[in-house]
Motif scaffolding. Structure first.
Motif, short mmCIF file in Angstrom:
data_model
loop_
_atom_site.label_atom_id
_atom_site.label_comp_id
_atom_site.label_asym_id
_atom_site.label_seq_id
_atom_site.Cartn_x
_atom_site.Cartn_y
_atom_site.Cartn_z
N GLN A 28 56.01 -36.44 92.13
CA GLN A 28 56.64 -35.47 91.20
C GLN A 28 56.01 -34.15 90.74
N ILE A 29 54.89 -34.16 89.90
CA ILE A 29 54.15 -33.13 89.81
C ILE A 29 53.54 -32.49 90.65
N ASN A 30 53.05 -32.90 91.87
CA ASN A 30 52.72 -31.99 92.89
C ASN A 30 54.02 -31.16 93.53
N GLU A 31 55.11 -31.67 93.51
CA GLU A 31 56.11 -31.11 93.85
C GLU A 31 56.54 -29.81 92.92
N LEU A 32 56.64 -30.14 91.58
CA LEU A 32 56.68 -29.33 90.50
C LEU A 32 55.59 -28.07 90.49
N ARG A 33 54.35 -28.38 90.89
CA ARG A 33 53.61 -27.35 90.86
C ARG A 33 53.53 -26.39 92.03
N GLY A 34 54.03 -27.02 93.28
CA GLY A 34 54.37 -26.36 94.27
C GLY A 34 55.56 -25.34 93.98
N ALA A 35 56.48 -25.94 93.43
CA ALA A 35 57.79 -24.83 93.04
C ALA A 35 57.37 -23.83 91.97
N VAL A 36 56.46 -23.99 91.16
CA VAL A 36 55.96 -23.15 90.25
C VAL A 36 55.34 -22.11 91.06
N ASN A 37 54.38 -22.37 91.71
CA ASN A 37 53.46 -21.53 92.43
C ASN A 37 54.21 -20.70 93.38
N SER A 38 55.33 -21.14 94.09
CA SER A 38 56.13 -20.45 94.94
C SER A 38 57.18 -19.79 94.35
N HIS A 39 57.15 -19.76 92.74
CA HIS A 39 58.34 -18.95 91.91
C HIS A 39 59.67 -19.10 92.43
N SER A 71 63.52 -20.87 91.91
CA SER A 71 64.41 -20.65 91.01
C SER A 71 64.62 -21.44 89.91
N ASP A 72 65.18 -20.94 88.74
CA ASP A 72 65.16 -21.88 87.40
C ASP A 72 66.14 -22.98 87.87
N ASN A 73 67.22 -22.99 88.85
CA ASN A 73 67.91 -24.19 89.11
C ASN A 73 66.97 -24.98 89.89
N GLU A 74 66.17 -24.66 90.76
CA GLU A 74 65.35 -25.75 91.74
C GLU A 74 64.31 -26.40 90.74
N LEU A 75 63.85 -25.62 89.76
CA LEU A 75 62.83 -26.02 88.98
C LEU A 75 63.40 -27.13 87.78
N ARG A 76 64.62 -26.79 87.39
CA ARG A 76 65.59 -27.82 86.56
C ARG A 76 65.81 -28.97 87.25
N THR A 116 62.35 -23.27 77.50
CA THR A 116 62.98 -22.97 78.96
C THR A 116 62.81 -23.81 79.96
N THR A 117 63.55 -23.68 80.82
CA THR A 117 63.11 -24.49 82.23
C THR A 117 61.81 -24.30 82.50
#
Length: 291
Positions: free
Chosen positions: A88-99, A101-106, A260-261
């Motif tokens: 899950q952390i790797n998925e989160l890191r990938g989402a943050v690095n790829s900018h 959306s807030d909904n996807e991050l949430r 924030t998210t």
């Protein structure tokens, strides 16, 4: 009559001697019987004490076996939890690095928060089976155990770490995190004081009475009473672990509400990186060259 008188006296003396001998013999027999009965009672008491201690040893052996199985089961569950957490952390890191959306991050952040709830639930179950295993943190790496507090991390220390890593924060957020840090510190202090009081009470219970004579039959009852009292007090350890985990869980949830998210995503990455470094430090320490 003159001839009869001496014979009469002799007969009386003989009867008296016989009575005295029989009385003395009866006394000796009674004393021997009493002593034999007393020894028998002593042996019976010793036998009861031996049986009771043997039963206790057998119960302790079975308890150790159950706890060993419970500890192994939790270690397996924790390994699975950690594997999923890293995914899950790797998925989160990938989402943050790829900018993302807030909904996807949430969605990802909420999933990680739910996953944290799972480990607290698993620890609660494991504490019922073997509270000492959770308290000592044997399922953690050596470096993690060095910073362990009541089976986990100190919320107040984690918040101090995060404040410096989450800038910029608004004034309202800083106040909220500061209040959360203070409330966490108060909760930790209260639990630490409770643990100190428990340890002191246990020491006094175990030290009461005469030490060094617990194996004698005369002190078995007193010994067993002391152990029963100590066991009752040890039963409160599970409550301390549960309260400490509740404090950790509530701190994470309240922090999530303050941020924030994207800040929550950053906080989760920072927390994971910190504990990953502790685990790496343990590996390096164990693999260090030795003379």
């Amino acid at each position: 009559m003159a001839d009869a008188s001496p014979r009469t006296d002799t007969s009386t003396d003989v009867d008296t001697d016989d009575k005295n001998q029989r009385f003395q013999a009866g006394q000796s027999t009674a004393v021997m019987a009493y002593e034999s009965s007393d020894r028998s009672k002593g042996k019976t008491g010793d036998q009861k004490a031996v049986r009771r201690l043997a039963q206790n040893r057998e119960a302790a052996r079975k308890s150790r076996l159950r706890k060993k199985v419970g500890a192994l089961a939790f270690e397996i569950e924790y390994a699975r939890w950690l594997e999923e957490h890293n995914r899950q952390i790797n998925e989160l890191r990938g989402a943050v690095n790829s900018h993302a959306s807030d909904n996807e991050l949430r969605i990802i952040v909420d999933g990680i928060m739910v996953h944290y709830d799972d480990i607290f639930r698993l620890k609660g179950i494991a504490a019922k089976a073997d509270v000492f295993n959770i308290l000592s943190g044997m399922w953690k790496t050596p470096a993690e155990r060095c910073f362990l507090w009541l089976g986990g991390f100190r919320s107040s220390e984690l918040l101090k770490l995060l404040v410096n890593q989450l800038e910029p924060l608004t004034e309202q957020q800083l106040v909220g995190i500061d209040n959360l840090q203070q409330s966490s510190q108060l909760g930790e202090d209260a639990l630490s004081q409770g643990m100190e009081a428990l340890q002191q009470s246990l020491a006094e219970t175990l030290a009461s009475g005469s030490l060094g004579t617990s194996g004698s039959s005369g002190n078995v009852a007193n010994y067993m009473g002391q152990m029963a009292m100590a066991m009752g007090k040890l039963g409160t350890l599970e409550g301390f672990i549960r309260e400490a985990d509740n404090l950790r869980q509530q701190t994470l949830q309240q922090l999530h509400r303050i941020l924030t998210t994207r800040q929550s995503a950053r906080a989760l990455l920072v927390i994971n990186e910190y504990f990953s470094r502790l685990r790496a430090l343990s590996s390096l320490w164990l693999a260090r060259p030795r003379e």
